[in-house]
Design a protein around this motif. Structure first.
Motif, PDB file in Angstrom:
ATOM      1  N   ARG A 171       0.836  -1.201   0.000  1.00 52.61           N
ATOM      2  CA  ARG A 171       0.000   0.000   0.000  1.00 52.61           C
ATOM      3  C   ARG A 171       0.872   1.254   0.000  1.00 52.61           C
ATOM      4  NH1 ARG A 171      -4.302   0.445   4.709  1.00 52.61           N
ATOM      5  NH2 ARG A 171      -2.377   0.215   5.911  1.00 52.61           N
ATOM      6  N   GLU A 172       1.923   1.247   0.816  1.00 48.98           N
ATOM      7  CA  GLU A 172       2.825   2.401   0.870  1.00 48.98           C
ATOM      8  C   GLU A 172       3.551   2.615  -0.455  1.00 48.98           C
ATOM      9  OE1 GLU A 172       5.462   1.913   4.156  1.00 48.98           O
ATOM     10  OE2 GLU A 172       3.847   1.890   5.643  1.00 48.98           O
ATOM     11  N   ALA A 173       3.783   1.519  -1.192  1.00 49.53           N
ATOM     12  CA  ALA A 173       4.462   1.619  -2.483  1.00 49.53           C
ATOM     13  C   ALA A 173       3.517   2.064  -3.597  1.00 49.53           C
ATOM     14  CB  ALA A 173       5.090   0.274  -2.842  1.00 49.53           C
ATOM     15  N   GLY A 174       2.227   2.161  -3.275  1.00 51.21           N
ATOM     16  CA  GLY A 174       1.257   2.589  -4.277  1.00 51.21           C
ATOM     17  C   GLY A 174       0.902   1.508  -5.268  1.00 51.21           C
ATOM     18  N   VAL A 175       0.947   0.259  -4.823  1.00 49.34           N
ATOM     19  CA  VAL A 175       0.661  -0.876  -5.697  1.00 49.34           C
ATOM     20  C   VAL A 175      -0.740  -1.409  -5.412  1.00 49.34           C
ATOM     21  CG1 VAL A 175       1.361  -3.212  -6.355  1.00 49.34           C
ATOM     22  CG2 VAL A 175       3.099  -1.505  -5.784  1.00 49.34           C
ATOM     23  N   GLU A 176      -1.481  -1.628  -6.463  1.00 47.18           N
ATOM     24  CA  GLU A 176      -2.778  -2.304  -6.340  1.00 47.18           C
ATOM     25  C   GLU A 176      -2.482  -3.794  -6.167  1.00 47.18           C
ATOM     26  OE1 GLU A 176      -7.005  -2.619  -8.787  1.00 47.18           O
ATOM     27  OE2 GLU A 176      -5.459  -1.189  -9.426  1.00 47.18           O
ATOM     28  N   TYR A 177      -2.986  -4.389  -5.104  1.00 50.89           N
ATOM     29  CA  TYR A 177      -2.465  -5.698  -4.695  1.00 50.89           C
ATOM     30  C   TYR A 177      -3.591  -6.623  -4.251  1.00 50.89           C
ATOM     31  CZ  TYR A 177       0.459  -8.994  -1.992  1.00 50.89           C
ATOM     32  OH  TYR A 177       1.081 -10.100  -1.476  1.00 50.89           O
ATOM     33  N   TYR A 178      -3.616  -7.810  -4.848  1.00 48.63           N
ATOM     34  CA  TYR A 178      -4.623  -8.820  -4.511  1.00 48.63           C
ATOM     35  C   TYR A 178      -3.907 -10.142  -4.229  1.00 48.63           C
ATOM     36  CZ  TYR A 178      -7.434  -5.239  -6.749  1.00 48.63           C
ATOM     37  OH  TYR A 178      -7.995  -4.033  -7.086  1.00 48.63           O
ATOM     38  N   SER A 179      -4.104 -10.672  -3.029  1.00 53.97           N
ATOM     39  CA  SER A 179      -3.458 -11.928  -2.651  1.00 53.97           C
ATOM     40  C   SER A 179      -4.531 -12.970  -2.337  1.00 53.97           C
ATOM     41  CB  SER A 179      -2.507 -11.691  -1.472  1.00 53.97           C
ATOM     42  OG  SER A 179      -3.151 -10.994  -0.418  1.00 53.97           O
ATOM     43  N   VAL A 180      -4.204 -13.957  -1.507  1.00 54.94           N
ATOM     44  CA  VAL A 180      -5.126 -15.076  -1.252  1.00 54.94           C
ATOM     45  C   VAL A 180      -5.577 -15.051   0.203  1.00 54.94           C
ATOM     46  CG1 VAL A 180      -5.451 -17.580  -1.342  1.00 54.94           C
ATOM     47  CG2 VAL A 180      -3.939 -16.453  -3.007  1.00 54.94           C
ATOM     48  N   GLY A 181      -6.858 -14.815   0.420  1.00 55.43           N
ATOM     49  CA  GLY A 181      -7.419 -14.875   1.771  1.00 55.43           C
ATOM     50  C   GLY A 181      -7.120 -13.667   2.628  1.00 55.43           C
ATOM     51  N   ARG A 182      -6.626 -12.588   1.981  1.00 60.84           N
ATOM     52  CA  ARG A 182      -6.316 -11.371   2.723  1.00 60.84           C
ATOM     53  C   ARG A 182      -7.036 -10.195   2.062  1.00 60.84           C
ATOM     54  NH1 ARG A 182       0.090 -10.848   3.219  1.00 60.84           N
ATOM     55  NH2 ARG A 182      -0.064 -10.782   0.944  1.00 60.84           N
ATOM     56  N   PRO A 183      -7.207  -9.090   2.781  1.00 58.30           N
ATOM     57  CA  PRO A 183      -7.844  -7.924   2.150  1.00 58.30           C
ATOM     58  C   PRO A 183      -7.067  -7.466   0.931  1.00 58.30           C
ATOM     59  CG  PRO A 183      -7.700  -7.639   4.537  1.00 58.30           C
ATOM     60  CD  PRO A 183      -6.897  -8.858   4.197  1.00 58.30           C
ATOM     61  N   GLY A 184      -7.782  -7.027  -0.115  1.00 58.80           N
ATOM     62  CA  GLY A 184      -7.122  -6.495  -1.294  1.00 58.80           C
ATOM     63  C   GLY A 184      -6.841  -5.013  -1.113  1.00 58.80           C
ATOM     64  N   ILE A 185      -5.882  -4.508  -1.866  1.00 56.63           N
ATOM     65  CA  ILE A 185      -5.560  -3.086  -1.847  1.00 56.63           C
ATOM     66  C   ILE A 185      -5.985  -2.517  -3.194  1.00 56.63           C
ATOM     67  CG2 ILE A 185      -3.744  -1.353  -1.638  1.00 56.63           C
ATOM     68  CD1 ILE A 185      -2.128  -3.426  -0.060  1.00 56.63           C
ATOM     69  N   GLY A 186      -7.040  -1.705  -3.188  1.00 58.04           N
ATOM     70  CA  GLY A 186      -7.608  -1.185  -4.420  1.00 58.04           C
ATOM     71  C   GLY A 186      -6.806  -0.052  -5.033  1.00 58.04           C
ATOM     72  N   LYS A 187      -7.348   0.562  -6.062  1.00 57.13           N
ATOM     73  CA  LYS A 187      -6.655   1.598  -6.821  1.00 57.13           C
ATOM     74  C   LYS A 187      -6.223   2.754  -5.938  1.00 57.13           C
ATOM     75  CE  LYS A 187      -9.472   0.684 -10.917  1.00 57.13           C
ATOM     76  NZ  LYS A 187     -10.444   1.288 -11.883  1.00 57.13           N
ATOM     77  N   GLU A 188      -7.062   3.114  -4.992  1.00 54.54           N
ATOM     78  CA  GLU A 188      -6.755   4.268  -4.149  1.00 54.54           C
ATOM     79  C   GLU A 188      -6.011   3.868  -2.883  1.00 54.54           C
ATOM     80  OE1 GLU A 188      -9.977   3.658  -5.239  1.00 54.54           O
ATOM     81  OE2 GLU A 188      -9.676   4.909  -7.007  1.00 54.54           O
ATOM     82  N   GLY A 189      -5.504   2.696  -2.833  1.00 49.75           N
ATOM     83  CA  GLY A 189      -4.778   2.234  -1.644  1.00 49.75           C
ATOM     84  C   GLY A 189      -5.676   1.881  -0.493  1.00 49.75           C
ATOM     85  N   VAL A 190      -6.944   1.630  -0.780  1.00 48.78           N
ATOM     86  CA  VAL A 190      -7.928   1.313   0.262  1.00 48.78           C
ATOM     87  C   VAL A 190      -8.079  -0.194   0.383  1.00 48.78           C
ATOM     88  CG1 VAL A 190     -10.325   1.569   0.995  1.00 48.78           C
ATOM     89  CG2 VAL A 190      -9.168   3.447  -0.196  1.00 48.78           C
ATOM     90  N   MET A 191      -7.977  -0.689   1.610  1.00 50.95           N
ATOM     91  CA  MET A 191      -8.190  -2.129   1.865  1.00 50.95           C
ATOM     92  C   MET A 191      -9.645  -2.471   1.590  1.00 50.95           C
ATOM     93  SD  MET A 191      -5.364  -3.640   3.190  1.00 50.95           S
ATOM     94  CE  MET A 191      -3.872  -3.279   4.112  1.00 50.95           C
TER      95      MET A 191
END
Length: 438
Positions: free
Chosen positions: A417-437
């Motif tokens: 999130r701090e790196a500004g990456v949109e991030y989706y993993s397995v079984g964890r909250p995703g980090i959307g475009k705006e860095g929102v979980m």
């Protein structure tokens, strides 16, 4: 003791080299002349940490050699290890033609009493069949012992010397004692049982571990729907000694040479015995679905993948091996190509093997950075150290759209999130475009 090992795949080669390391004189047999020549020169045909160095030292010491001639290996052998493959047939049963071939060679070339030790994973009753098959063609005395392996690819050498137990299955105490003596220098606990129970222990162990993996992956799916974090859930579960911490890492399923083949074989064995193993069928179904998870996440995020460039980081079914058997990357690459995406793939070790099984349309990169350059998104598929240790800012710098789908939960949520990456993993909250979980 003088030992012959037939088969130089993962199990046979690690077994032969390790037995020479503890002082036995070992001759390994393989029908591939060029492979034997390379091994005799100290070149390992597989990537396995620590194996090449151990091969070289024992060849130099005169305890380890390789041949294509069964006759040469079997002369005066105290034990003959069967470590050939038992690949899966289309119907899910184990293909035993290589086992039968070795049994025929033993019957033809056996010159004196020896213990035939089965390392290969075989259906219950196979060792009895080996006994009767060899006896049909020779009058030389011998015994058959089941001695299943419990090695993890990528840490097979370590496991050989640091395993939980040595399982010895035999209906003759004298033969079991020979195998126990062979293994005594490893200093591991020995569990003796009858030959059929030993065969079953191997299948049941692998099937249970596969069940544990599929269970935590189902929990991961539920965590995503309910807003929980599977890593915390698994950690809390694993602190219960009855459950244990191992094999509770959510991800994109199991692969390799053992779990898929052995779970399928046990379902077939059960059916032949008149038992419907419904639990294990569900385990296999969950795993098949899990291997496609990242594509489903990508389609949910982007809609169509047509025309996109997707980087796949990691191709082998797990880190520290070049094995592509049942690797999730194969399924993912096929799905991406079918969806119209351009795939660029990278793996530190397995690229040459990957080229044999991935779609022809896949391109390959020489580094993680090269794979990421200009890609629209990336799939993290194998948790190699060099991938896990990537600076999270690399994704932001290299990808045209910094979107990461992580099938092994390699990265910290806050770091991404701090790196500004949109991030989706397995079984964890995703980090959307705006860095929102979410």
């Amino acid at each position: 003791m003088k030992i012959a090992v037939v088969g130089t795949g993962y199990v046979g080669l690690v077994t032969g080299v390790s037995l020479s390391e503890i002082g036995h004189t070992v001759m390994c047999v393989d029908v591939d002349e060029s492979k034997v020549a390379r091994m005799q020169a100290g070149v390992s045909p597989i990537y396995e940490p620590g194996l090449s160095e151990m091969m070289e030292s024992n060849i130099e010491a005169g305890r380890l050699s390789f041949t294509t001639e069964h006759r040469d290996a079997f002369v005066d052998a105290d034990a003959i290890y069967i470590a050939v493959g038992t690949p899966q047939k289309e119907d899910g049963t184990a293909d035993l033609r290589f086992i039968e071939s070795v049994a025929g060679n033993i019957a033809e070339h056996l010159t004196g009493y020896a213990v035939v030790v089965t390392k290969s994973t075989v259906p219950v009753g196979t060792n009895d069949y080996i006994q009767s098959y060899i006896a049909k063609y020779t009058d030389v005395s011998f015994d058959v012992v089941s001695n299943p392996e419990f090695l993890r690819e990528g840490s097979a050498v370590y496991d050989t010397f640091n395993g939980d137990r040595v399982v010895i299955g035999s209906d003759r105490a004298e033969a079991a004692s020979v195998v126990e003596k062979i293994n005594r220098p490893f200093g591991l606990p020995v569990f003796k049982t009858d030959i059929r129970s030993a065969e079953m222990i191997k299948y049941a162990s692998n099937a249970f571990l596969a069940t544990k993996i599929s269970f935590v992956n189902e929990v991961a799916t539920l965590c995503e729907k309910l807003g929980a974090n599977v890593e915390d859930v698994a950690k809390g579960m694993g602190q219960d000694k009855r459950i244990g911490k191992k094999f509770l890492n959510a991800g994109i399923g199991y692969g390799g040479s053992c779990f898929p083949k052995d779970t399928s074989a046990l379902v077939q064995i059960s059916g032949e015995a008149g038992h419907d193993f419904t639990l294990l069928k569900a385990v296999m179904e969950v795993n098949e679905r899990q291997q496609r998870l990242l594509v489903e996440k990508a389609k949910e995020r982007f809609g169509s993948l047509r025309g996109m460039t997707i980087a796949i980081l990691g191709l082998s079914f797990k880190a520290n091996t070049d094995d592509m058997r049942e690797a999730a990357s194969v399924v993912l690459a096929e799905e991406l190509v079918l969806a119209g995406a351009h795939v660029v793939a990278y793996d530190p070790i397995a690229i040459e093997n990957a080229k044999q099984v991935l779609p022809e349309a896949v391109d390959y990169a020489g580094s993680t950075e090269a794979a990421l350059d200009g890609a629209d998104a990336t799939f993290v598929v194998t948790d190699w150290d060099e991938i896990k240790e990537l600076d999270t800012g690399t994704f932001k710098e290299r990808l045209t759209k910094p979107v990461v789908f992580d099938g092994r939960n390699c990265f910290d949520l806050d770091d991404m999130r701090e790196a500004g990456v949109e991030y989706y993993s397995v079984g964890r909250p995703g980090i959307g475009k705006e860095g929102v979980m979410r």
